[in-house]
Write a protein that holds these residues in place. Structure first.
Motif, PDB file in Angstrom:
ATOM      1  N   PRO A   1      40.831  51.938  40.540  1.00  0.00           N
ATOM      2  CA  PRO A   1      42.057  51.404  41.141  1.00  0.00           C
ATOM      3  C   PRO A   1      41.813  50.188  42.028  1.00  0.00           C
ATOM      4  O   PRO A   1      42.599  49.226  41.999  1.00  0.00           O
ATOM      5  CB  PRO A   1      42.590  52.594  41.955  1.00  0.00           C
ATOM      6  N   LYS A   2      40.743  50.206  42.820  1.00  0.00           N
ATOM      7  CA  LYS A   2      40.477  49.074  43.697  1.00  0.00           C
ATOM      8  C   LYS A   2      40.130  47.833  42.891  1.00  0.00           C
ATOM      9  O   LYS A   2      40.555  46.720  43.228  1.00  0.00           O
ATOM     10  CB  LYS A   2      39.334  49.407  44.663  1.00  0.00           C
ATOM     11  N   THR A   3      39.378  48.005  41.794  1.00  0.00           N
ATOM     12  CA  THR A   3      39.043  46.868  40.938  1.00  0.00           C
ATOM     13  C   THR A   3      40.298  46.318  40.275  1.00  0.00           C
ATOM     14  O   THR A   3      40.487  45.094  40.187  1.00  0.00           O
ATOM     15  CB  THR A   3      38.027  47.291  39.862  1.00  0.00           C
ATOM     16  N   LEU A   4      41.179  47.211  39.811  1.00  0.00           N
ATOM     17  CA  LEU A   4      42.428  46.759  39.196  1.00  0.00           C
ATOM     18  C   LEU A   4      43.277  45.984  40.191  1.00  0.00           C
ATOM     19  O   LEU A   4      43.892  44.969  39.839  1.00  0.00           O
ATOM     20  CB  LEU A   4      43.204  47.975  38.679  1.00  0.00           C
ATOM     21  N   LEU A   5      43.292  46.437  41.440  1.00  0.00           N
ATOM     22  CA  LEU A   5      44.050  45.731  42.474  1.00  0.00           C
ATOM     23  C   LEU A   5      43.512  44.328  42.664  1.00  0.00           C
ATOM     24  O   LEU A   5      44.286  43.360  42.795  1.00  0.00           O
ATOM     25  CB  LEU A   5      43.980  46.513  43.784  1.00  0.00           C
ATOM     26  N   LEU A   6      42.185  44.162  42.658  1.00  0.00           N
ATOM     27  CA  LEU A   6      41.589  42.835  42.786  1.00  0.00           C
ATOM     28  C   LEU A   6      41.968  41.956  41.595  1.00  0.00           C
ATOM     29  O   LEU A   6      42.285  40.771  41.762  1.00  0.00           O
ATOM     30  CB  LEU A   6      40.067  42.949  42.890  1.00  0.00           C
ATOM     31  N   TYR A   7      41.932  42.523  40.387  1.00  0.00           N
ATOM     32  CA  TYR A   7      42.324  41.761  39.193  1.00  0.00           C
ATOM     33  C   TYR A   7      43.755  41.234  39.344  1.00  0.00           C
ATOM     34  O   TYR A   7      44.036  40.069  39.051  1.00  0.00           O
ATOM     35  CB  TYR A   7      42.244  42.646  37.952  1.00  0.00           C
ATOM     36  N   ARG A   8      44.653  42.114  39.772  1.00  0.00           N
ATOM     37  CA  ARG A   8      46.061  41.719  39.906  1.00  0.00           C
ATOM     38  C   ARG A   8      46.223  40.643  40.982  1.00  0.00           C
ATOM     39  O   ARG A   8      46.980  39.675  40.791  1.00  0.00           O
ATOM     40  CB  ARG A   8      46.919  42.942  40.237  1.00  0.00           C
ATOM     41  N   GLU A   9      45.524  40.810  42.104  1.00  0.00           N
ATOM     42  CA  GLU A   9      45.625  39.817  43.182  1.00  0.00           C
ATOM     43  C   GLU A   9      45.112  38.460  42.726  1.00  0.00           C
ATOM     44  O   GLU A   9      45.712  37.417  43.030  1.00  0.00           O
ATOM     45  CB  GLU A   9      44.842  40.299  44.399  1.00  0.00           C
ATOM     46  N   GLU A  10      44.002  38.453  41.996  1.00  0.00           N
ATOM     47  CA  GLU A  10      43.437  37.185  41.527  1.00  0.00           C
ATOM     48  C   GLU A  10      44.342  36.511  40.503  1.00  0.00           C
ATOM     49  O   GLU A  10      44.554  35.298  40.553  1.00  0.00           O
ATOM     50  CB  GLU A  10      42.047  37.434  40.954  1.00  0.00           C
ATOM     51  N   LEU A  11      44.909  37.288  39.584  1.00  0.00           N
ATOM     52  CA  LEU A  11      45.815  36.711  38.592  1.00  0.00           C
ATOM     53  C   LEU A  11      47.117  36.234  39.229  1.00  0.00           C
ATOM     54  O   LEU A  11      47.730  35.274  38.760  1.00  0.00           O
ATOM     55  CB  LEU A  11      46.120  37.734  37.506  1.00  0.00           C
ATOM     56  N   ALA A  12      47.535  36.902  40.313  1.00  0.00           N
ATOM     57  CA  ALA A  12      48.797  36.537  40.962  1.00  0.00           C
ATOM     58  C   ALA A  12      48.735  35.141  41.585  1.00  0.00           C
ATOM     59  O   ALA A  12      49.782  34.512  41.772  1.00  0.00           O
ATOM     60  CB  ALA A  12      49.174  37.570  42.015  1.00  0.00           C
ATOM     61  N   TYR A  13      47.543  34.648  41.915  1.00  0.00           N
ATOM     62  CA  TYR A  13      47.444  33.267  42.386  1.00  0.00           C
ATOM     63  C   TYR A  13      47.917  32.306  41.298  1.00  0.00           C
ATOM     64  O   TYR A  13      48.557  31.287  41.586  1.00  0.00           O
ATOM     65  CB  TYR A  13      46.001  32.927  42.760  1.00  0.00           C
ATOM     66  N   ALA A  14      47.598  32.610  40.037  1.00  0.00           N
ATOM     67  CA  ALA A  14      47.999  31.758  38.919  1.00  0.00           C
ATOM     68  C   ALA A  14      49.369  32.134  38.381  1.00  0.00           C
ATOM     69  O   ALA A  14      50.100  31.274  37.895  1.00  0.00           O
ATOM     70  CB  ALA A  14      46.965  31.853  37.789  1.00  0.00           C
ATOM     71  N   LEU A  15      49.712  33.428  38.478  1.00  0.00           N
ATOM     72  CA  LEU A  15      50.961  33.945  37.920  1.00  0.00           C
ATOM     73  C   LEU A  15      51.708  34.718  39.005  1.00  0.00           C
ATOM     74  O   LEU A  15      51.712  35.948  39.015  1.00  0.00           O
ATOM     75  CB  LEU A  15      50.657  34.862  36.727  1.00  0.00           C
ATOM     76  N   PRO A  16      52.339  34.016  39.936  1.00  0.00           N
ATOM     77  CA  PRO A  16      52.986  34.696  41.066  1.00  0.00           C
ATOM     78  C   PRO A  16      54.067  35.679  40.664  1.00  0.00           C
ATOM     79  O   PRO A  16      54.387  36.592  41.423  1.00  0.00           O
ATOM     80  CB  PRO A  16      53.556  33.533  41.898  1.00  0.00           C
TER      81      PRO A  16
END
Length: 305
Positions: A89-104
Motif C-alpha cells: 500500500p505504501k508503494t502504491l501511494l508513492l506511485y499515485r503521488e508521483e503520477l499525480a504531478y504529471a496527471l493532477p
C-alpha cells in the motif's frame, strides 16, 4: 476535396481544399462490422505516401495498435489498479503521488490536466518533454522529476507491450542527473562504541535502545518499530524479525517484512542483551507489567499503560 489519387498498395490519398494532403489506410473491421481506417496528414503527397507505407508495414507485421479512445488518465488509473495487486500500500501511494504531478486529475477529477485528457496514442515525446520541463520550472527536485518520468515510462511501456501504442513516447526523453552527493562512510569501531555509549544516556529509554538496536544489529526503522516482546528470547539471546510497521497516509499499518530474506533470527550481542533485559525490567517496574505487546510503543498506542 480534390480528386482521389492512389498509388499501388499505399491506401487512399486525397488533397484537401486547404492544400494539405490526407491519406487513409484500412486496417480491418470493428465489432460493428464497419471498416477501420487510420488517417495521416502531410504537406506533400510524397510525405503522406511515406506515412501510409509505414502504417501498412506495421499493420502487416501485427504491430499497429488498435485506435482505442482511451485517455492517458484512464490508462494510468487502470495501471494503478493492477499495481495495487502487486505492490505494498505504501508503494502504491508513492506511485499515485508521483503520477499525480504529471496527471493532477488522478487526485482531483476537476483539475486541469492537458496530458491526462489526451488520447493515449496521441502523446508525443514533445508533450512529455514540455511536461517534465514544467515540473522543473515549478521547483520540483531533479529526483522527483526523474521519478515522475519513471512512472510515465512504466505505464506507456505496458501500453506498448499490449500494442495499444506504436512506441513509448517517454523513452527518448531524459532528465539530467543531479550532481553527485557526498558519500557517507562507515563508522570506525571506536566511533561506533562511543555512539552506543552515548545512546545509554538518551533521555527517553525507548528511543535510546531503539537506536542502539538499529546500530548493533543492522535493523531497519520499520523492523524496530514492528518488534513485539514475543520476538525477543532474552534467555537464548536471539531476536526474530516477523513484521514491519509502516506509515501509510498518516496512520500506522503492520506489514510483512520487505522481502522473504527479511524474515530472520539474529543473535543479540551481549552488551545489547544486557540493555534489553534492563529495559524490560525498567518497563515492568515503571508500569507494573508490560501492558503492551510492543517493545517500542508510541504514546498514542491504545495499549499504552
Amino acid at each position: 476535396m480534390g480528386k482521389r489519387k492512389r498509388g499501388n498498395g499505399e491506401g487512399t490519398i486525397v488533397r484537401r481544399r486547404d492544400g494539405r494532403w490526407m491519406g487513409q489506410l484500412m486496417v480491418g473491421y470493428g465489432p460493428d462490422g464497419k471498416p477501420r481506417r487510420r488517417t495521416v496528414y502531410g504537406r506533400t503527397r510524397q510525405e503522406v505516401a511515406a506515412k501510409l507505407a509505414e502504417l501498412a508495414a506495421q499493420h502487416h507485421k501485427g504491430l499497429l495498435p488498435s485506435p482505442e479512445a482511451i485517455t492517458v488518465r484512464e490508462w494510468a488509473s487502470r495501471w494503478l489498479e493492477r499495481k495495487a495487486r502487486e505492490v505494498r500500500p505504501k508503494t502504491l501511494l508513492l506511485y499515485r503521488e508521483e503520477l499525480a504531478y504529471a496527471l493532477p486529475s488522478l487526485e482531483d477529477p476537476q483539475a486541469k490536466d492537458p496530458l491526462g485528457s489526451m488520447r493515449l496514442q496521441a502523446v508525443q515525446p514533445a508533450h512529455i518533454r514540455a511536461l517534465l520541463d514544467g515540473l522543473a520550472e515549478r521547483g520540483l527536485s531533479v529526483r522527483t522529476v526523474k521519478k515522475v518520468r519513471e512512472k510515465l515510462h512504466a505505464l506507456f511501456e505496458e501500453a506498448l507491450s499490449l500494442e495499444l501504442v506504436a512506441r513509448n513516447p517517454v523513452a527518448p526523453v531524459k532528465v539530467k542527473a543531479p550532481a553527485p552527493e557526498k558519500t557517507g562512510r562507515a563508522l570506525e569501531p571506536g566511533e561506533a562504541d562511543a555512539l552506543l555509549e552515548a545512546l545509554d544516556a538518551y533521555p527517553d529509554p525507548r528511543m535510546g535502545l531503539a537506536l542502539h538496536l538499529g546500530l548493533a544489529l543492522g535493523l531497519r526503522r520499520v523492523e524496530i518499530l514492528g518488534l513485539q516482546w514475543e520476538d525477543l528470547d532474552l534467555e537464548e539471546g536471539v531476536l526474530t524479525i516477523r513484521r514491519a510497521w509502516v506509515a501509510v497516509e498518516g496512520r500506522g499499518e503492520i506489514s510483512d517484512p520487505k522481502t522473504p530474506n527479511a524474515y530472520r533470527t539474529l543473535p543479540i550481542p551481549h552488551s545489547t542483551l544486557v540493555r534489553l533485559r534492563a529495559y524490560r525490567a525498567w518497563w515492568e517496574g515503571t508500569f507494573g507489567g508490560l501492558g503492551t505487546p510492543w517493545v517500542f510503543p508510541g504514546t498514542k498506542d491504545p495499549s499504552w499503560p
